[in-house]
Design a protein around this motif. Structure first.
Motif, short mmCIF file in Angstrom:
data_model
loop_
_atom_site.label_atom_id
_atom_site.label_comp_id
_atom_site.label_asym_id
_atom_site.label_seq_id
_atom_site.Cartn_x
_atom_site.Cartn_y
_atom_site.Cartn_z
N PHE A 184 0.81 -1.21 0.00
CA PHE A 184 0.00 0.00 0.00
C PHE A 184 0.84 1.27 0.00
CE2 PHE A 184 -2.38 -3.31 2.35
CZ PHE A 184 -3.33 -3.55 1.39
N THR A 185 2.14 1.12 0.17
CA THR A 185 3.06 2.25 0.17
C THR A 185 3.78 2.33 -1.17
OG1 THR A 185 3.40 2.09 2.55
CG2 THR A 185 5.09 3.24 1.30
N ALA A 186 3.85 3.51 -1.75
CA ALA A 186 4.57 3.66 -3.02
C ALA A 186 6.01 3.19 -2.85
CB ALA A 186 4.54 5.11 -3.47
N PRO A 187 6.54 2.45 -3.82
CA PRO A 187 7.95 2.04 -3.74
C PRO A 187 8.87 3.25 -3.67
CG PRO A 187 6.79 0.84 -5.48
CD PRO A 187 5.87 1.94 -5.03
N LEU A 188 10.02 3.04 -3.05
CA LEU A 188 11.06 4.06 -3.02
C LEU A 188 12.12 3.69 -4.04
CD1 LEU A 188 12.58 6.49 -1.72
CD2 LEU A 188 13.57 4.84 -0.12
N VAL A 189 12.46 4.63 -4.92
CA VAL A 189 13.49 4.42 -5.93
C VAL A 189 14.68 5.28 -5.55
CG1 VAL A 189 14.03 4.42 -8.39
CG2 VAL A 189 11.67 4.09 -7.64
N ALA A 190 15.81 4.64 -5.23
CA ALA A 190 16.98 5.38 -4.79
C ALA A 190 18.22 4.52 -4.93
CB ALA A 190 16.83 5.83 -3.33
N VAL A 217 10.63 -1.80 -1.36
CA VAL A 217 9.20 -2.05 -1.23
C VAL A 217 8.87 -2.37 0.23
CG1 VAL A 217 7.26 -3.53 -1.91
CG2 VAL A 217 8.99 -2.88 -3.61
N LEU A 218 7.93 -1.62 0.79
CA LEU A 218 7.39 -1.88 2.13
C LEU A 218 6.06 -2.58 1.96
CD1 LEU A 218 7.26 -1.52 5.24
CD2 LEU A 218 6.31 0.77 4.82
N ASP A 266 2.88 -7.16 5.02
CA ASP A 266 3.31 -8.06 6.10
C ASP A 266 4.46 -7.47 6.90
OD1 ASP A 266 5.38 -8.24 4.31
OD2 ASP A 266 5.30 -10.41 4.09
N ARG A 267 4.71 -6.16 6.71
CA ARG A 267 5.77 -5.41 7.38
C ARG A 267 7.17 -5.92 7.01
NH1 ARG A 267 1.61 -5.37 11.28
NH2 ARG A 267 0.91 -3.25 11.74
N SER A 268 7.29 -6.44 5.82
CA SER A 268 8.62 -6.77 5.29
C SER A 268 9.08 -5.62 4.41
CB SER A 268 8.58 -8.07 4.48
OG SER A 268 7.78 -7.91 3.32
N VAL A 269 10.40 -5.46 4.31
CA VAL A 269 11.00 -4.50 3.40
C VAL A 269 11.92 -5.27 2.47
CG1 VAL A 269 12.39 -2.41 3.18
CG2 VAL A 269 10.90 -2.70 5.17
N SER A 270 11.77 -5.05 1.16
CA SER A 270 12.57 -5.77 0.16
C SER A 270 13.26 -4.78 -0.75
CB SER A 270 11.70 -6.71 -0.67
OG SER A 270 11.08 -7.69 0.14
N ALA A 271 14.39 -5.21 -1.32
CA ALA A 271 15.14 -4.39 -2.26
C ALA A 271 15.34 -5.16 -3.56
CB ALA A 271 16.50 -4.02 -1.67
N PHE A 272 15.22 -4.45 -4.68
CA PHE A 272 15.40 -5.03 -6.01
C PHE A 272 16.31 -4.13 -6.83
CE2 PHE A 272 11.24 -6.13 -4.35
CZ PHE A 272 11.15 -7.49 -4.57
N ASP A 273 17.04 -4.72 -7.74
CA ASP A 273 17.86 -3.96 -8.67
C ASP A 273 16.93 -3.20 -9.62
OD1 ASP A 273 19.32 -3.63 -11.40
OD2 ASP A 273 20.93 -4.03 -9.97
N LEU A 300 8.48 5.31 4.05
CA LEU A 300 9.63 4.66 3.42
C LEU A 300 10.42 5.76 2.74
CD1 LEU A 300 10.87 1.81 2.90
CD2 LEU A 300 9.66 1.83 0.71
N MET A 301 11.62 6.07 3.26
CA MET A 301 12.35 7.24 2.78
C MET A 301 13.84 7.07 3.02
SD MET A 301 11.24 9.84 5.88
CE MET A 301 12.23 11.22 5.34
#
Length: 389
Positions: free
Chosen positions: A149-155, A161-162, A165-172, A197-198
């Protein structure tokens, strides 16, 4: 937007300001607590005539498909504002002239707003698919195991991605390769709305169960966590204290709201809660070098002292208008309501400065500023640019 650009925009609107805006539906996982309420509601107070103390004109308007869900944010990148519509349309608009820089299509209906840097834009669909675009063209997509439900953060060349299920994931960002996932147990309910998410320097900040948590963006390792509110009550709904966006950064202070519980600030240099005050609101906050501003669920606009959380002033003339999260812009605090009105008040005392009209469909996201332009997005798909007259 860089720090100097923010300061310059503040000068155009009246004073020098320093702030960082990051970007709203209020529905729990049970689907029973809509932000706009249900049944009969108290009648808002009459606002009276609009006495203009800060002249503002509409500079441009752009139309996109409707934004049905209020779980939206407008993403600022340099002079561009990037907005995603409910049908998957993603548009980047140059705020200086209102012209489209690019327009793309995620291919499916969306569940989140858009996150973007200068190159990539990312959204999550209602089918839990992470979709990344480059210059309006679809670059890659990847299925996710849970709702977002939270916009992805691109940085930093990555997509963060938040998830619900309260997990945070990172993708290339370039090829979608999964880099890491950090999982956190929490309360059984989550909010179906924009969370926190910032970035903060070389650290990733995420709101998890009433806490602001700092993660190492390279491997997901937790570096510190600071509580803004603790779960209380006798049932799951009463114990729900997720952080809601937008949050705001001023120097080393990162300030945020815990849903219907508190507003507070964290010293992100050391990972320590500076202060937390009880507050009954459901949307994010804004801050500048002096104050933290928040709109409560009953429509009261509240200002706290940034340094210690002392209450400075409040105004009640917007009661029952279902206000958006605020924006600090020069000498004004800007927020919008469900009727589409945009309210500008003095940041010093909350006195009236101006009132602006949109299309009457209600404002879908917290107002933002880019290229000296106040940008407001409505549920009907209207994007409005306003400038000082």
């Amino acid at each position: 937007m860089n720090h100097n650009a923010q300061r310059d925009q503040g000068r155009v609107w009246g004073v020098t300001v320093q702030r960082t805006v990051v970007a709203m539906a209020m529905v729990t996982a049970l689907g029973g607590c809509a932000w706009f309420g249900s049944g009969s509601a108290p009648k808002p107070m009459d606002l009276g005539p609009n006495v203009v103390n800060l002249p503002v004109r509409q500079a441009w308007t752009v139309r996109i498909p409707a934004i049905k869900d209020a779980n939206v944010r407008a993403q600022v990148q340099g002079q561009d504002v990037i907005v995603a519509a409910a049908d998957g349309t993603v548009v980047s608009i140059n705020a200086s002239n209102g012209r489209e820089s690019w327009r793309g299509q995620a291919g499916k209906a969306l569940q989140t707003g858009v996150g973007a840097d200068g190159r990539h834009a990312a959204v999550v669909t209602t089918g839990n698919e992470l979709v990344v675009l480059e210059g309006g063209n679809k670059l890659w997509s990847k299925p996710l195991s849970t709702s977002v439900f939270t916009a992805p953060l691109v940085a930093g060349g990555r997509i963060f991605v938040l998830a619900a299920d309260r997990s945070v994931s990172a993708f290339d960002a370039q090829n979608g390769a999964h880099l890491w996932t950090q999982r956190r147990e929490g309360e059984p309910l989550v909010l179906r709305q924009q969370g926190v998410l910032m970035p903060y320097g070389n650290t990733l900040l995420a709101g998890l169960s009433g806490r602001l948590v700092a993660l190492n963006p390279d491997d997901g390792r937790v570096e510190w966590e600071a509580p803004l509110a603790s779960p209380r009550g006798t049932n799951d709904v009463e114990r729900l204290v997720d952080l809601v966006g937008p949050a705001s950064r001023v120097g080393n202070a990162v300030c945020a709201r815990a849903f219907q519980a508190a507003v507070g600030c964290v010293d992100a240099n050391v990972g320590r809660t500076a202060w937390s005050q009880t507050a009954k609101g459901a949307v994010g906050i804004a801050a500048d070098a002096e104050y933290v501003f928040g709109t409560e669920s009953n429509g009261i606009l509240q200002a706290w002292n940034l340094a210690d959380g002392t209450k400075r002033w409040s105004v009640d003339r917007f009661q029952h208008r279902k206000l958006s999260a605020p924006l600090v812009l020069g000498r004004a605090v800007v927020m919008a309501d469900e009727t589409g009105l945009v309210h500008l008040v003095s940041k010093q005392d909350g006195s009236h400065l101006n009132r602006l009209n949109t299309d009457g469909t209600g404002v879908a996201a917290a107002p933002v500023v880019a290229a000296d332009t106040l940008v407001v997005v409505t549920r009907g798909g209207g994007i409005y640019g306003f400038r000082p007259d």
